[in-house]
Design a protein around this motif. Structure first.
Motif, PDB file in Angstrom:
ATOM      1  N   TYR A  74      -4.787 -31.551 -34.152  1.00  0.00           N
ATOM      2  CA  TYR A  74      -5.877 -31.684 -35.199  1.00  0.00           C
ATOM      3  C   TYR A  74      -5.418 -30.881 -36.634  1.00  0.00           C
ATOM      4  CZ  TYR A  74      -8.156 -27.178 -33.759  1.00  0.00           C
ATOM      5  OH  TYR A  74      -8.590 -25.825 -33.367  1.00  0.00           O
ATOM      6  N   GLN A  88      -9.928 -21.889 -37.171  1.00  0.00           N
ATOM      7  CA  GLN A  88      -9.147 -23.274 -37.464  1.00  0.00           C
ATOM      8  C   GLN A  88     -10.044 -24.213 -36.996  1.00  0.00           C
ATOM      9  OE1 GLN A  88      -5.544 -22.480 -35.500  1.00  0.00           O
ATOM     10  NE2 GLN A  88      -6.302 -22.899 -33.494  1.00  0.00           N
ATOM     11  N   PHE A  89     -10.749 -24.266 -35.910  1.00  0.00           N
ATOM     12  CA  PHE A  89     -11.535 -25.392 -35.323  1.00  0.00           C
ATOM     13  C   PHE A  89     -12.465 -25.801 -36.116  1.00  0.00           C
ATOM     14  CE2 PHE A  89     -14.381 -27.300 -32.231  1.00  0.00           C
ATOM     15  CZ  PHE A  89     -13.604 -28.428 -31.860  1.00  0.00           C
ATOM     16  N   SER A 108      -4.748 -28.058 -30.583  1.00  0.00           N
ATOM     17  CA  SER A 108      -5.008 -27.658 -31.875  1.00  0.00           C
ATOM     18  C   SER A 108      -3.825 -27.938 -32.850  1.00  0.00           C
ATOM     19  CB  SER A 108      -4.963 -25.786 -31.874  1.00  0.00           C
ATOM     20  OG  SER A 108      -3.907 -25.507 -31.169  1.00  0.00           O
ATOM     21  N   ARG A 141     -12.700 -24.514 -19.216  1.00  0.00           N
ATOM     22  CA  ARG A 141     -13.904 -24.678 -19.975  1.00  0.00           C
ATOM     23  C   ARG A 141     -14.618 -23.200 -20.711  1.00  0.00           C
ATOM     24  NH1 ARG A 141     -17.095 -28.990 -19.399  1.00  0.00           N
ATOM     25  NH2 ARG A 141     -15.991 -30.815 -18.378  1.00  0.00           N
ATOM     26  N   GLN A 150      -9.346 -21.268 -28.624  1.00  0.00           N
ATOM     27  CA  GLN A 150      -9.170 -20.111 -29.547  1.00  0.00           C
ATOM     28  C   GLN A 150     -10.571 -19.566 -29.855  1.00  0.00           C
ATOM     29  OE1 GLN A 150      -8.155 -23.276 -30.167  1.00  0.00           O
ATOM     30  NE2 GLN A 150      -5.645 -23.032 -30.118  1.00  0.00           N
ATOM     31  N   ALA A 198     -12.702 -28.199 -25.777  1.00  0.00           N
ATOM     32  CA  ALA A 198     -12.116 -27.907 -26.981  1.00  0.00           C
ATOM     33  C   ALA A 198     -12.203 -26.827 -27.357  1.00  0.00           C
ATOM     34  CB  ALA A 198     -12.911 -28.900 -27.843  1.00  0.00           C
ATOM     35  N   ASN A 199     -11.113 -26.168 -28.064  1.00  0.00           N
ATOM     36  CA  ASN A 199     -11.509 -24.970 -29.160  1.00  0.00           C
ATOM     37  C   ASN A 199     -11.200 -23.585 -28.098  1.00  0.00           C
ATOM     38  OD1 ASN A 199     -11.315 -23.287 -31.215  1.00  0.00           O
ATOM     39  ND2 ASN A 199     -13.567 -23.368 -31.783  1.00  0.00           N
ATOM     40  N   TYR A 244      -5.535 -15.530 -31.880  1.00  0.00           N
ATOM     41  CA  TYR A 244      -5.337 -15.917 -30.285  1.00  0.00           C
ATOM     42  C   TYR A 244      -4.306 -15.805 -29.704  1.00  0.00           C
ATOM     43  CZ  TYR A 244      -5.652 -19.124 -26.281  1.00  0.00           C
ATOM     44  OH  TYR A 244      -5.379 -19.804 -25.115  1.00  0.00           O
ATOM     45  N   ALA A 279     -12.295 -15.886 -29.028  1.00  0.00           N
ATOM     46  CA  ALA A 279     -13.122 -14.924 -30.063  1.00  0.00           C
ATOM     47  C   ALA A 279     -14.221 -14.654 -29.519  1.00  0.00           C
ATOM     48  CB  ALA A 279     -13.180 -16.054 -31.135  1.00  0.00           C
ATOM     49  N   ARG A 307      -7.883 -36.860 -20.020  1.00  0.00           N
ATOM     50  CA  ARG A 307      -9.353 -36.234 -20.273  1.00  0.00           C
ATOM     51  C   ARG A 307      -9.893 -36.885 -21.488  1.00  0.00           C
ATOM     52  NH1 ARG A 307      -9.832 -30.196 -18.218  1.00  0.00           N
ATOM     53  NH2 ARG A 307     -11.968 -30.120 -18.799  1.00  0.00           N
ATOM     54  N   GLU A 336      -8.017 -11.679 -35.803  1.00  0.00           N
ATOM     55  CA  GLU A 336      -8.520 -13.100 -35.551  1.00  0.00           C
ATOM     56  C   GLU A 336      -7.321 -13.787 -35.137  1.00  0.00           C
ATOM     57  OE1 GLU A 336     -10.998 -15.136 -38.379  1.00  0.00           O
ATOM     58  OE2 GLU A 336     -12.573 -13.664 -38.257  1.00  0.00           O
ATOM     59  N   THR A 364      -7.415 -18.697 -39.709  1.00  0.00           N
ATOM     60  CA  THR A 364      -6.988 -17.840 -38.572  1.00  0.00           C
ATOM     61  C   THR A 364      -7.193 -18.685 -37.166  1.00  0.00           C
ATOM     62  OG1 THR A 364      -9.181 -17.096 -37.827  1.00  0.00           O
ATOM     63  CG2 THR A 364      -7.963 -15.924 -39.421  1.00  0.00           C
ATOM     64  N   SER A 365      -6.587 -18.119 -36.126  1.00  0.00           N
ATOM     65  CA  SER A 365      -6.686 -19.279 -34.975  1.00  0.00           C
ATOM     66  C   SER A 365      -8.253 -19.159 -34.604  1.00  0.00           C
ATOM     67  CB  SER A 365      -5.901 -18.589 -33.879  1.00  0.00           C
ATOM     68  OG  SER A 365      -5.776 -17.272 -33.535  1.00  0.00           O
ATOM     69  N   PHE A 366      -9.027 -18.073 -34.929  1.00  0.00           N
ATOM     70  CA  PHE A 366     -10.414 -17.932 -34.465  1.00  0.00           C
ATOM     71  C   PHE A 366     -11.156 -19.130 -35.615  1.00  0.00           C
ATOM     72  CE2 PHE A 366     -10.944 -13.393 -32.946  1.00  0.00           C
ATOM     73  CZ  PHE A 366      -9.998 -13.573 -31.911  1.00  0.00           C
ATOM     74  N   GLY A 414     -13.661 -36.111 -23.155  1.00  0.00           N
ATOM     75  CA  GLY A 414     -14.835 -35.426 -22.933  1.00  0.00           C
ATOM     76  C   GLY A 414     -14.782 -34.855 -21.411  1.00  0.00           C
ATOM     77  N   ASN A 415     -16.076 -35.197 -20.627  1.00  0.00           N
ATOM     78  CA  ASN A 415     -16.261 -34.528 -19.498  1.00  0.00           C
ATOM     79  C   ASN A 415     -15.728 -35.491 -18.316  1.00  0.00           C
ATOM     80  OD1 ASN A 415     -17.326 -32.376 -20.152  1.00  0.00           O
ATOM     81  ND2 ASN A 415     -19.481 -33.404 -20.343  1.00  0.00           N
ATOM     82  N   LEU A 458     -11.961 -34.917 -31.763  1.00  0.00           N
ATOM     83  CA  LEU A 458     -11.621 -33.483 -31.759  1.00  0.00           C
ATOM     84  C   LEU A 458     -11.510 -32.849 -30.587  1.00  0.00           C
ATOM     85  CD1 LEU A 458     -13.520 -32.371 -35.047  1.00  0.00           C
ATOM     86  CD2 LEU A 458     -11.240 -31.550 -34.458  1.00  0.00           C
ATOM     87  N   ASN A 459     -12.265 -33.304 -29.673  1.00  0.00           N
ATOM     88  CA  ASN A 459     -12.469 -32.589 -28.386  1.00  0.00           C
ATOM     89  C   ASN A 459     -11.089 -32.925 -27.525  1.00  0.00           C
ATOM     90  OD1 ASN A 459     -14.580 -31.047 -28.814  1.00  0.00           O
ATOM     91  ND2 ASN A 459     -16.011 -32.538 -27.882  1.00  0.00           N
TER      92      ASN A 459
END
Lengths: 285, 315
Positions: free
Chosen positions: A198, A217-218, A195, B222, B254, B251-252, B290, B258, A96, B288, A213-215, A98-99, A190-191
């Motif tokens: 990266y 981190q990105f 997790s 997604r 997590q 992506a992301n 996941y 949130a 995979r 915070e 935090t996991s929220f 992107g799209n 990155l996409n």
């Protein structure tokens, strides 16, 4: 010998993912259907195993019906496996980006995409696919039938072309080498990364991971990754993806008819051997 | 009695374990479990907890889906080995590809079974002799019929048997993509808990807040959606789909969680909705953290079962 197109299509359905899952449960119903429908005579002469029969069907398809499975499998056997042997490289089926989903993605010193367009495929998705691939990969190759070369040549000059000659012995030939592109878009990269991947890149480059935090981190890792010089990032990206998944057991010598299935189903050596053992069951109705 | 129909997968079973430990399901909820995998470690783990906590469940021994789809002795032998008293047996009664009444009759005889459930589609003829013989057998004590209003004569026949009669409704409307939930506002989900006994049923059944269709595996989504049910002023069950906003790539996940959790937690706090599932969600949100998509599913299931359990206990 000339085969009816419907028979070939019917045969080709034997090399699907769901089929393998049935074989692994010793369920050969759909193989039996094909034998009953087309090959009772073959069976009379060749009292043998499911493995023999599937290899026989493959040999017919390889000459008469080069659909995506055959095309991909022949390419693996005749091209990628030898390249894979070189050093610690890794290949993924249906990767995979992107799209889009690339047919084959390979990682050694560079990141490479091999996109297959058989004579049955249209090029309608290709412009978007190329746009996606170019953002994250160093080299992109199109694998196309020889007859379509002039059609695909008009695409982007940086894209490499490999042709497939179905008239000879299904050989592949390099028509144009792909230009190596090191201008990688970190966001596209990155996409693609998980997790843990990266985070590992951040740790490898900066020596440490900041508190997050996991929220968050990105966002935090994205900002850091944007600071890494492109060349370095490309290397870190490739190294990270190479750690992904299992070590496939592909061989260009033994049971090479099934390589693409082994790859698509991410089968390790044990699973592969188990499948082959089950296929060695004598054919019975 | 409420009979949630769940696949015997890891997070479904964890939800049931945790609810049994909380003592909220006993006496008002009896789950029906359809196994989909050959390995049954999770099931054995759940069984141990359910035994300790006195929570009954039905286990389907001839699943319609999954690795052991069809009529076999696999789960009959498994249950035999458990010497289970909390797992009762349920059979899918099938007319196609062929009628399986022989399999069910033989299983009952060979394993000396009693107190079994038949799960029926509504395409069965009330004149079907194979079915009638089974239905009248003492070993079959309950019937779970899919959307029974669609077959009046069959409905009448089952009602006349004076056995436990449960209706099974497929309530959750699956969307092609999780991100499609973003555009769906809150809506009525179910009223069966209000009307089932008045309409001649001893219980009601549904697939909770999960789709009835079984899909094995799946790739990174997604969008993340948290489906929460709640009672409105008229005691109807309504549902809200709290869905992430940035759904343009995979992506992301997590960050997507949130976003969805922020919406859900805000709504629950504003409307003073509380139970153990919501508290768990709030705690992930506040820290915070996941917890993974399996836990998101677990929270949605638990919340739905808690809503119904509270209603049934207080009515």
């Amino acid at each position: 010998m000339k085969y009816d197109i419907n028979q070939l299509r019917d045969y080709s359905s034997l090399f699907l993912r769901n089929e393998v899952l049935s074989w692994l449960k010793s369920d050969f119903t759909s193989v039996n259907f094909k034998i009953e429908r087309y090959d009772e005579n073959w069976l009379k002469i060749n009292k043998s195993t499911y493995l023999d029969y599937l290899k026989y069907v493959y040999s017919i398809l390889a000459v008469n019906y080069q659909n995506e499975y055959i095309f991909k499998n022949e390419f693996l056997n005749k091209w990628l496996i030898s390249e894979l042997g070189e050093d610690n490289s890794k290949v993924f089926s249906e990767f995979r980006v992107g799209n889009s989903v690339a047919d084959l993605a390979m990682f050694n010193g560079y990141s490479k995409i091999f996109e297959i367009k058989t004579k049955f495929d249209s090029d309608s998705r290709l412009p978007l696919q190329l746009e996606n691939y170019k953002r994250a990969f160093n080299q992109i190759y199109l694998i196309i039938p020889e007859s379509k070369i002039s059609f695909y040549k008009k695409y982007d000059k940086q894209i490499g072309l490999i042709t497939f000659n179905s008239n000879s012995d299904n050989s592949f030939e390099l028509n144009r080498k792909a230009v190596i592109n090191l201008e990688i878009d970190p966001i596209a990269m990155l996409n693609i990364l998980h997790s843990t991947e990266y985070k590992s890149i951040v740790k490898n480059y900066f020596g440490d991971i900041p508190k997050m935090t996991s929220f968050s981190q990105f966002k935090i890792c994205s900002e850091l990754i944007l600071e890494i010089p492109q060349n370095e990032l490309n290397k870190l990206f490739i190294a990270e993806i190479k750690n992904r998944g299992i070590n496939e057991a592909l061989s260009s010598r033994y049971h090479k008819e099934f390589n693409q299935l082994f790859l698509a189903l991410k089968m390790n050596r044990n699973k592969k051997n188990k499948m082959i053992d089950l296929l060695k069951t004598p054919i019975q109705f | 009695m409420y009979y949630p129909f769940l696949r015997a997968r890891q997070f479904e079973l964890i939800a049931l374990r945790e609810l049994a430990i909380e003592n909220v399901t006993q006496g008002v909820i009896i789950p029906i479990l359809e196994p989909v995998k050959e390995t049954h470690n999770n099931l054995t783990l759940a069984h141990k907890v359910l035994v300790e906590k006195g929570q009954t469940a039905y286990l389907i021994v001839n699943p319609n889906i999954g690795e052991l789809e069809g009529d076999s002795n696999f789960y009959l032998d498994y249950l035999n080995s458990l010497e289970s008293e909390v797992f009762k047996l349920a059979f899918h009664y099938r007319n196609s590809p062929e009628n399986n009444s022989n399999y069910i009759r033989e299983s009952i005889a060979n394993y000396n079974l009693n107190d079994c459930m038949l799960i029926c589609q509504n395409d069965i003829q009330d004149t079907d002799e194979n079915f009638r013989i089974l239905a009248q057998s003492d070993s079959i004590t309950s019937f779970n019929v899919v959307d029974p209003g669609r077959n009046r004569s069959f409905n009448k026949y089952i009602s006349g048997l004076n056995k436990t009669y449960i209706r099974l409704d497929d309530l959750f409307e699956k969307q092609a993509r999780s991100s499609d939930f973003l555009d769906i506002s809150e809506h009525r989900f179910s009223e069966e808990h209000l009307y089932f006994d008045g309409e001649g049923y001893q219980g009601f059944s549904d697939y909770t807040v999960l789709p009835s269709e079984y899909v094995d595996g799946g790739s990174t989504p997604r969008a993340v959606a948290i489906h929460l049910t709640y009672l409105n002023g008229q005691n109807q069950i309504w549902i809200r789909h709290f869905t992430s906003e940035t759904n343009d790539s995979i992506a992301n996940v997590q960050g997507k969680f949130a976003e969805a959790a922020a919406k859900a937690v805000n709504y629950c706090r504003q409307n003073r909705l509380t139970n153990s599932a919501i508290s768990e969600l709030e705690s992930y949100y506040d820290k915070e953290h996941y917890p993974g998509l399996g836990t998101v599913k677990k929270i949605s299931i638990k919340n739905h079962l808690l809503v119904i359990s509270q209603f049934l206990k207080n009515r």
